[in-house]
Design an enzyme around this catalytic site. Structure first.
Site: not given
Length: 456
Positions: A98, A245
């Site tokens: 992430s 993201d």
């Protein structure tokens, strides 16, 4: 027996090299296979430079455990959730770190029905087996197969099922994929909407997937990561900006003036969007900031239900309540029809549709809510003794508090303001959120008082 420090509370994350490498990925694959005994598992990976090699090592471990592997290629975490429930397979693993630094990677694991495998739901068991490394010899005759597949069209079908494309009026949208995995999905949605004749113009920045992250690690929660999206919205006169993201399980919205909209107010907006279509539905929210969500949901005829913060708690509560939607102020949004998983694509589609239906800009839709319930935003304090500091705050306000709640940390409510204070699960930090009823100076004054008490 090797101690594997890459196993965290909810997922796997570690520094490349000693904490996470191809050998460890192979062990995780073997351990997942031995523990769950799945027949078929789907794999995907984000754009990081090491994701492909780690994914293939993971696949080899699974195959050595007798598991058939379906590889969906470069993907966001939610595409693995979708593949797992859509295909009805026994589990899925996304290789992703992430928004962690460049020298990290990680994995998110689910079982059948895209149910999360975290600390107490199997992750510790997988860790134990991977650390022991005591696997039975590979049975070549029973070794699993490996196949590459694409599910993107089916995934786009599913996403567009949350809105009625006919409701979309002319819109100009800025997308910032941050050179993460979102770019190809944005391209696919753009092509599909164009084919359906929807009058939506896509302006795309940092759209090309690039594991070197030439424009920085995509994490729009950090103010320094918001500038490019804000500027593009203003420059193009766009109706809305959407930033993602790296694995796009979260999306962040900017209004027509390029103003970043806090996740808290988006929860209310999405609740409203769902209640227009599903009157009387239950909506799950976290305890950090609550008044706006409760007011919006109640006014729209729904039932607000508070849950402890964190995806495992929210998903579980949604299942028990049969809630259609759950939202956290941290920009995680969960959907019943998406197997209770979080998605970063469904939210912006719903907000775009709501903007068209209400004939109001995003700024107009949230401005009144932000004025009605101004919030401090989450403030982190690193303290030597978090428990003692929280007890000090509670004692200070005990007499005047109208309500005290311990769903998650300490929440205290007063006539015209409230706060939530909770310790982090992972570091010696307490997180403070304060909100008031339409009184910014009061909210700011109480925030100062609380921070002074914490730091005594």
């Amino acid at each position: 027996m090797t101690k594997l420090t890459c196993f965290k509370a909810y997922d796997i994350r570690g520094r490349l090299g000693e904490e996470l490498n191809e050998d460890i990925a192979w062990r995780i694959g073997r351990a997942y296979g031995e523990y769950l005994k799945p027949k078929t598992v789907v794999l995907g990976g984000d754009v990081r430079l090491t994701s492909e090699a780690l994914k293939l090592a993971l696949a080899k471990g699974l195959q050595d455990a007798g598991v058939d592997v379906l590889d969906i290629g470069m993907s966001g975490t939610e595409e693995i959730y979708f593949a797992t429930f859509h295909l009805g397979v026994d589990g899925g693993i996304e290789v992703t770190a992430s928004h962690n630094p460049m020298d990290y990677n990680g994995m998110k694991l689910v079982r059948e029905g895209a149910r999360p495998i975290s600390g107490d739901t199997g992750l510790r068991d997988v860790q134990r087996l991977a650390e022991a490394g005591d696997f039975p010899p590979v049975n070549e005759a029973a070794r699993g197969s490996y196949r590459q597949i694409s599910l993107r069209d089916a995934y786009i079908d599913h996403l567009l099922g949350y809105i009625s494309v006919n409701n979309l009026t002319p819109l100009k949208l800025v997308f910032n994929a941050g050179n993460g995995a979102a770019g190809p999905v944005i391209d696919a949605i753009e092509a599909r909407l164009k084919a359906l004749g929807a009058p939506v113009e896509f302006i795309k920045i940092h759209n090309t997937p690039d594991g070197t992250f030439p424009n920085g690690i995509p994490n729009p929660l950090l103010p320094e990561c918001r500038d490019d999206t804000r500027k593009a919205v203003i420059e193009h006169g766009a109706d809305m900006g959407i930033a993602f993201d790296g694995d796009f399980d979260r999306c962040f919205l900017f209004d027509e003036k390029g103003q970043f909209i806090e996740g808290y107010y988006i929860v209310g907006l999405l609740a409203e969007a769902f209640l227009e279509k599903h009157p009387g539905a239950k909506i799950i929210h976290d305890p950090r900031l609550t008044w706006n969500t409760e007011a919006v949901v109640t006014a729209a005829g729904g039932t607000p239900v508070m849950s402890k913060t964190g995806h495992a708690f929210i998903k579980e509560r949604m299942r028990t309540e049969d809630a259609i939607y759950g939202g956290e102020m941290s920009a995680h949004h969960y959907f019943r029809d998406f197997a209770y998983c979080d998605s970063g694509m469904i939210p912006w589609l719903l907000v775009a549709e709501l903007v068209c239906l209400k004939r109001q800009s995003l700024g107009e839709l949230v401005r009144d809510r932000m004025a009605a319930f101004p919030a401090s935003g989450e403030i982190n304090s690193r303290l030597a003794e978090p428990a003692a500091a929280i007890a000090r705050v509670e004692a200070h306000f005990a007499e005047e508090a109208q309500a005290v709640d311990r769903t998650d940390g300490l929440s205290m409510s007063f006539a015209d303001w409230r706060f939530n204070l909770r310790s982090s699960n992972t570091e010696p930090v307490v997180r403070l959120n304060v909100e008031s009823r339409g009184d910014i100076p009061l909210m700011e004054a109480r925030t100062r008082t609380l921070l002074a008490l914490l730091n005594q």
